[in-house]
Design a protein around this motif. Structure first.
Motif, PDB file in Angstrom:
ATOM      1  N   GLU A  39     107.672 -13.100  17.053  1.00  0.00           N
ATOM      2  CA  GLU A  39     106.458 -13.418  16.310  1.00  0.00           C
ATOM      3  C   GLU A  39     106.236 -14.918  16.162  1.00  0.00           C
ATOM      4  O   GLU A  39     105.097 -15.390  16.104  1.00  0.00           O
ATOM      5  CB  GLU A  39     106.498 -12.759  14.929  1.00  0.00           C
ATOM      6  CG  GLU A  39     105.164 -12.788  14.212  1.00  0.00           C
ATOM      7  CD  GLU A  39     105.147 -11.868  13.009  1.00  0.00           C
ATOM      8  OE1 GLU A  39     104.113 -11.833  12.320  1.00  0.00           O
ATOM      9  OE2 GLU A  39     106.154 -11.182  12.750  1.00  0.00           O
ATOM     10  N   SER A  40     107.310 -15.699  16.127  1.00  0.00           N
ATOM     11  CA  SER A  40     107.187 -17.141  15.930  1.00  0.00           C
ATOM     12  C   SER A  40     106.881 -17.881  17.220  1.00  0.00           C
ATOM     13  O   SER A  40     106.721 -19.105  17.219  1.00  0.00           O
ATOM     14  CB  SER A  40     108.477 -17.701  15.320  1.00  0.00           C
ATOM     15  OG  SER A  40     109.577 -17.472  16.182  1.00  0.00           O
ATOM     16  N   ASN A  41     106.777 -17.148  18.322  1.00  0.00           N
ATOM     17  CA  ASN A  41     106.521 -17.769  19.617  1.00  0.00           C
ATOM     18  C   ASN A  41     105.078 -17.526  20.039  1.00  0.00           C
ATOM     19  O   ASN A  41     104.530 -16.455  19.802  1.00  0.00           O
ATOM     20  CB  ASN A  41     107.477 -17.186  20.662  1.00  0.00           C
ATOM     21  CG  ASN A  41     107.533 -18.016  21.915  1.00  0.00           C
ATOM     22  OD1 ASN A  41     106.614 -17.974  22.728  1.00  0.00           O
ATOM     23  ND2 ASN A  41     108.597 -18.787  22.064  1.00  0.00           N
ATOM     24  N   GLU A  42     104.461 -18.518  20.673  1.00  0.00           N
ATOM     25  CA  GLU A  42     103.048 -18.423  21.022  1.00  0.00           C
ATOM     26  C   GLU A  42     102.778 -17.771  22.377  1.00  0.00           C
ATOM     27  O   GLU A  42     101.616 -17.553  22.735  1.00  0.00           O
ATOM     28  CB  GLU A  42     102.416 -19.822  21.002  1.00  0.00           C
ATOM     29  CG  GLU A  42     102.393 -20.452  19.615  1.00  0.00           C
ATOM     30  CD  GLU A  42     101.695 -21.797  19.608  1.00  0.00           C
ATOM     31  OE1 GLU A  42     101.248 -22.242  20.696  1.00  0.00           O
ATOM     32  OE2 GLU A  42     101.595 -22.400  18.520  1.00  0.00           O
ATOM     33  N   ALA A  43     103.796 -17.434  23.137  1.00  0.00           N
ATOM     34  CA  ALA A  43     103.595 -16.780  24.433  1.00  0.00           C
ATOM     35  C   ALA A  43     102.863 -15.455  24.247  1.00  0.00           C
ATOM     36  O   ALA A  43     103.074 -14.754  23.255  1.00  0.00           O
ATOM     37  CB  ALA A  43     104.935 -16.545  25.119  1.00  0.00           C
ATOM     38  N   GLU A  44     102.030 -15.097  25.214  1.00  0.00           N
ATOM     39  CA  GLU A  44     101.225 -13.876  25.100  1.00  0.00           C
ATOM     40  C   GLU A  44     101.896 -12.651  25.706  1.00  0.00           C
ATOM     41  O   GLU A  44     101.564 -11.526  25.348  1.00  0.00           O
ATOM     42  CB  GLU A  44      99.871 -14.083  25.795  1.00  0.00           C
ATOM     43  CG  GLU A  44      98.981 -15.132  25.180  1.00  0.00           C
ATOM     44  CD  GLU A  44      97.677 -15.258  25.943  1.00  0.00           C
ATOM     45  OE1 GLU A  44      96.860 -14.316  25.891  1.00  0.00           O
ATOM     46  OE2 GLU A  44      97.481 -16.287  26.606  1.00  0.00           O
TER      47      GLU A  44
END
Length: 334
Positions: A39-44
């Protein structure tokens, strides 16, 4: 997680061929050490591997799923550029076939007393482990707002993905399935057929479209049910034989529209020319066809991508081909 092996930057770096031709995609992909970090990562997108059951008989083989590593060797070495953004993909890892095999082998020495043979119980345990683990992974991915890409496993594992997506989104999921065979688990028993139809219509699946099924591999009973259902669609591969890639793409877009443009996407490799012993080189979609279909898919609201249909003696070029499919799916250049 007991049955899952997370990828790490060090292990991925072993696949990367560093040279002077630019920065590699694998140098930018993301790894995590736990599902709570998604959740803390911006990857899609999140990529993971599933072991493939190579023989469904009593004596079956669940070897190391080297195919996932084969795909990574190609995918990680494409160029990182304005078209391929490595930071938009988390390489999560793969279900640990060694640990799973050890768990299954315990049944050989101590089979349940109520079973005459341990084989069927091993298969049931395998399916249970895969189902629960995939479900947990997909739930975590979708809860973090990301899209799962699964490589490997069986056709039935697509429904594990659907269940995870459906329960997180609290709505049914439609499925677009490129396959030579219809994959709605129908059986010849009429009552069971009705039960399955009700399952697909009301529990997790909203609509289901099988694109490119072969006339040689579809039963009349399945055809009768699909023709009479408003939620089950199909398009025959033989109706594509005279079409250009553009015309096939139009038919494919019609399938997407049938599913109201929100869907999970499953690709059976047996439906592609030259990638399977089950499909003659002249009787399947070309890689170019599939890449054109993916260009349509990425403009829609795809909720997952499942690539299955691997074989024991898969051609070595499969990793190279799938690196195109995965990069096409996650690309955003339109």
């Amino acid at each position: 997680m007991t049955y899952f092996k997370f990828s790490d930057a060090k292990s991925l770096s072993k696949h990367i061929h560093h040279d002077s031709s630019g920065q590699k995609f694998g140098e930018k992909v993301i790894t995590v050490t736990g599902l709570d970090q998604l959740e803390s990562n911006e990857a899609e997108y999140v990529l993971f591997g599933i072991p493939t059951l190579l023989n469904s008989s009593e004596e079956f083989e669940l070897g190391h799923f080297d195919m996932f590593q084969t795909v990574l060797k190609s995918l990680l070495n494409i160029q990182h550029n304005e078209f391929n953004r490595g930071e938009n993909l988390i390489v999560l890892g793969e279900l640990d076939s060694e640990v799973i095999s050890e768990e299954l082998n315990k049944l050989e020495s101590n089979p349940p007393a109520f079973l005459g043979r341990a084989g069927s119980e091993k298969i049931n345990l395998l399916h249970s482990i895969l189902e629960k683990t995939i479900y947990k992974i997909v739930q975590a991915i979708c809860a973090s707002g990301k899209i799962p890409i699964a490589i490997g496993g069986q056709h039935s594992n697509t429904f594990d993905l659907i269940k995870g997506v459906s329960l997180i989104k609290k709505s049914t999921v439609s499925l677009l399935d490129i396959s030579t065979r219809v994959n709605v688990m129908f059986e010849n028993n009429t009552d069971h057929l009705k039960q399955n139809k009700a399952y697909f219509d009301t529990v997790y699946i909203n609509k289901h479209h099988t694109f490119g099924i072969h006339k040689n591999y579809v039963s009349q009973e399945n055809l009768d049910v699909m023709n009479s259902s408003k939620n089950l669609g199909f398009y025959l591969y033989e109706d594509c034989l005279h079409l250009t890639t553009l015309d096939k793409c139009i038919r494919f877009k019609n399938a997407v529209d049938f599913l109201n443009r929100e869907l999970g996407f499953k690709l059976d490799l047996k439906s592609i020319q030259g990638l399977s012993s089950c499909c003659d080189s002249s009787s399947g979609f070309s890689v170019r066809d599939i890449r054109t279909f993916l260009k349509v898919i990425r403009k829609e609201q795809a909720q997952f991508f499942h690539i299955c249909g691997f074989e024991a003696n898969q051609k070595e070029s499969i990793g190279y081909v799938l690196s195109y499919f995965i990069s096409d799916f996650i690309r955003n250049d339109d």
